[in-house]
Design a protein around this motif. Structure first.
Motif, short mmCIF file in Angstrom:
data_model
loop_
_atom_site.label_atom_id
_atom_site.label_comp_id
_atom_site.label_asym_id
_atom_site.label_seq_id
_atom_site.Cartn_x
_atom_site.Cartn_y
_atom_site.Cartn_z
N ALA A 1 0.83 -1.21 0.00
CA ALA A 1 0.00 0.00 0.00
C ALA A 1 0.86 1.26 0.00
CB ALA A 1 -0.93 -0.02 1.21
N GLN A 2 1.98 1.24 0.73
CA GLN A 2 2.89 2.40 0.73
C GLN A 2 3.46 2.66 -0.66
OE1 GLN A 2 5.84 2.95 3.82
NE2 GLN A 2 4.82 1.46 5.13
N LEU A 3 3.61 1.58 -1.43
CA LEU A 3 4.22 1.69 -2.75
C LEU A 3 3.19 1.88 -3.86
CD1 LEU A 3 6.72 -1.22 -2.21
CD2 LEU A 3 7.41 1.12 -2.76
N GLY A 4 1.93 1.69 -3.55
CA GLY A 4 0.91 1.73 -4.58
C GLY A 4 0.98 0.53 -5.51
N LEU A 5 1.45 -0.61 -4.98
CA LEU A 5 1.58 -1.82 -5.77
C LEU A 5 0.57 -2.86 -5.32
CD1 LEU A 5 5.49 -2.17 -5.87
CD2 LEU A 5 3.98 -1.24 -7.63
N ASP A 6 0.32 -3.84 -6.19
CA ASP A 6 -0.61 -4.91 -5.88
C ASP A 6 0.10 -5.98 -5.05
OD1 ASP A 6 -1.76 -7.81 -6.91
OD2 ASP A 6 -3.34 -6.30 -6.64
N ALA A 7 -0.41 -6.23 -3.84
CA ALA A 7 0.25 -7.15 -2.92
C ALA A 7 0.28 -8.57 -3.47
CB ALA A 7 -0.44 -7.13 -1.56
N LEU A 8 -0.80 -9.02 -4.08
CA LEU A 8 -0.83 -10.38 -4.62
C LEU A 8 0.17 -10.54 -5.75
CD1 LEU A 8 -2.02 -13.21 -4.66
CD2 LEU A 8 -3.83 -12.36 -6.18
N ASP A 9 0.31 -9.53 -6.59
CA ASP A 9 1.28 -9.60 -7.68
C ASP A 9 2.70 -9.72 -7.12
OD1 ASP A 9 1.56 -9.30 -10.70
OD2 ASP A 9 2.99 -7.80 -9.99
N LEU A 10 3.01 -8.99 -6.06
CA LEU A 10 4.31 -9.11 -5.41
C LEU A 10 4.52 -10.52 -4.87
CD1 LEU A 10 4.51 -5.73 -3.46
CD2 LEU A 10 5.93 -6.39 -5.41
N ALA A 11 3.49 -11.08 -4.24
CA ALA A 11 3.61 -12.42 -3.68
C ALA A 11 3.83 -13.47 -4.76
CB ALA A 11 2.35 -12.76 -2.87
N LEU A 12 3.18 -13.32 -5.88
CA LEU A 12 3.26 -14.31 -6.95
C LEU A 12 4.56 -14.22 -7.75
CD1 LEU A 12 -0.39 -14.12 -8.36
CD2 LEU A 12 0.58 -15.96 -6.96
N TYR A 13 5.06 -13.00 -7.95
CA TYR A 13 6.15 -12.81 -8.90
C TYR A 13 7.38 -12.11 -8.34
CZ TYR A 13 2.35 -13.96 -12.12
OH TYR A 13 1.33 -14.59 -12.75
N GLY A 14 7.38 -11.75 -7.06
CA GLY A 14 8.44 -10.89 -6.53
C GLY A 14 9.83 -11.49 -6.58
N GLY A 15 10.01 -12.68 -6.05
CA GLY A 15 11.33 -13.32 -6.05
C GLY A 15 12.22 -12.90 -4.91
N GLU A 16 13.33 -13.65 -4.74
CA GLU A 16 14.36 -13.44 -3.71
C GLU A 16 13.81 -13.54 -2.30
OE1 GLU A 16 16.40 -9.72 -5.15
OE2 GLU A 16 18.07 -11.13 -5.33
N ASP A 17 12.75 -14.33 -2.14
CA ASP A 17 12.19 -14.53 -0.79
C ASP A 17 12.94 -15.62 -0.04
OD1 ASP A 17 9.76 -12.78 -0.96
OD2 ASP A 17 9.31 -14.11 -2.62
N TYR A 18 13.42 -16.64 -0.75
CA TYR A 18 14.06 -17.80 -0.16
C TYR A 18 13.16 -18.48 0.86
CZ TYR A 18 17.78 -15.77 -2.78
OH TYR A 18 18.51 -15.23 -3.81
N ALA A 19 11.87 -18.45 0.56
CA ALA A 19 10.90 -19.29 1.27
C ALA A 19 10.99 -20.70 0.68
CB ALA A 19 9.49 -18.73 1.10
N ILE A 20 10.28 -21.65 1.27
CA ILE A 20 10.26 -23.03 0.77
C ILE A 20 8.82 -23.44 0.51
CG2 ILE A 20 10.82 -25.44 1.24
CD1 ILE A 20 13.00 -24.52 3.07
N VAL A 21 8.58 -24.05 -0.63
CA VAL A 21 7.29 -24.68 -0.94
C VAL A 21 7.49 -26.19 -0.93
CG1 VAL A 21 5.50 -25.01 -2.68
CG2 VAL A 21 6.45 -22.74 -2.29
N VAL A 22 6.60 -26.89 -0.22
CA VAL A 22 6.68 -28.35 -0.16
C VAL A 22 5.34 -28.93 -0.58
CG1 VAL A 22 8.44 -28.34 1.65
CG2 VAL A 22 6.03 -28.43 2.29
N ALA A 23 5.38 -30.17 -1.04
CA ALA A 23 4.17 -30.89 -1.45
C ALA A 23 4.14 -32.23 -0.73
CB ALA A 23 4.14 -31.10 -2.96
N GLY A 24 2.96 -32.62 -0.28
CA GLY A 24 2.78 -33.90 0.38
C GLY A 24 1.37 -34.01 0.93
N PRO A 25 0.98 -35.19 1.39
CA PRO A 25 -0.41 -35.39 1.83
C PRO A 25 -0.85 -34.49 2.97
CG PRO A 25 0.70 -37.49 1.50
CD PRO A 25 1.76 -36.44 1.41
#
Length: 329
Positions: free
Chosen positions: A260-284
């Motif tokens: 909001a401070q930047l006037g940017l779309d938060a979801l777009d940042l989450a989807l395409y931002g990069g350099e987060d170094y979070a981890i996504v895992v898949a499993g039951p």
């Protein structure tokens, strides 16, 4: 410029280089790291089963991965170290040592080099390892190449997800991109959310503990360096599934405020931002892992369908283009 993407070039290199490497190579080109079977020790076996070795390498090049006007030298060392270690986290590996090759212009002073090394040391201390060797050379711009070595009892790969698996995320996405935008635009941070965003960019965290927790329950994993959609698409393609994401699970309160401070779309940042170094895992049942949040699920792959889609409140699917950071785009 050839017009070929980074991943097409990786595929080309895999075709050229990916010959028979021997039974000791359990996973080669195409994942977050290589996995090697442990060599038999000379003089007899060690007590217990030795763990497979996990090796990865990552480069941070001035003008490509960072700008010196936005980061201090300590930040440079810290970020480069955590970026390499993040690949170990995605494989469910524990780091045992790092090698660092530094290329420095003559203008870099001893004090600046000491600050860079201090950032490397601080990152190593945080994840329980050390720089144990490397190389030092002169060049036209700063380049930090980090080789990270780890061990993993149950190494994770990108190709293990199955239809019906949940997708879960450890760490925020989008905050690093928001922090970069704040610094690049010279916006004075207002409030804790903006401060968190700038820290996410300057001081990312390799989620080693999260990867170790996931290793016993997840079937596939990847770290988020090029952007959530791009990296989840890599996992989906490798596993032969389609990934469906819940947008409501991706935007944190801090990201919403910083965007909001930047006037940017938060979801777009989450989807395409990069350099987060979070981890996504898949499993039951990976959404139940401590430190992870469920963000979607894997479904059977359909001919012509996108690798990744968003699921709306009414169940409607919105296909996503797997754009993210590409060195050759």
């Amino acid at each position: 410029m050839s017009g070929r993407s980074e991943w097409k070039r990786i595929d080309m290199l895999r075709a050229v280089l990916g010959g028979a490497a021997g039974a000791h190579v359990l996973c080669g080109i195409g994942d977050d790291a290589a996995i090697l079977a442990p060599a038999a020790p000379r003089g007899g076996a060690l007590p217990g089963a030795p763990e497979p070795l996990v090796w990865t390498i990552d480069s941070a090049v001035e003008g490509v991965h960072f700008r010196r006007d936005l980061l201090g030298f300590e930040d440079l060392g810290y970020r480069a170290t955590m970026a390499a270690a993040s690949d170990l986290a995605a494989m469910g590996a524990r780091p045992v040592g790092l090698l660092a090759a530094l290329v420095l212009p003559p203008s870099v002073s001893d004090d600046e080099l000491g600050a860079l090394a201090g950032g490397q040391r601080a990152a190593c201390d945080e994840i329980g390892t050390a720089v144990i060797g490397g190389n030092l050379s002169r060049g036209g711009e700063i380049s930090i190449t980090t080789t990270a070595l780890g061990v993993a009892a149950l190494p994770l790969r990108r190709d293990g997800a199955r239809p019906g698996d949940a997708l879960a995320l450890a760490g925020p996405v989008g905050l690093a991109a928001a922090g970069l935008a704040l610094l690049d635009r010279g916006v004075a941070p207002a409030g804790a959310a903006a401060e968190q965003a700038i820290r996410a960019f300057r001081r990312p965290v390799a989620r080693i503990d999260a990867g170790l927790r996931a290793a016993a329950r997840a079937r596939a994993a990847i770290d988020v360096s090029d952007g959530l959609v791009a990296d989840v698409a890599h996992l989906a393609r490798a596993s032969g599934v389609r990934a469906l994401l819940d947008p409501a699970a991706l935007v944190s309160a801090d990201l919403r405020d910083a965007a909001a401070q930047l006037g940017l779309d938060a979801l777009d940042l989450a989807l395409y931002g990069g350099e987060d170094y979070a981890i996504v895992v898949a499993g039951p049942d990976v959404g139940e892992l401590t430190g992870f949040v469920a963000i979607g699920r894997c479904v059977p792959r359909e001919e012509g369908a996108s690798d990744v889609a968003l699921v709306g409140p009414d169940g409607q699917l919105t296909s996503l283009v797997a754009r993210g950071y590409d060195h050759f785009a």
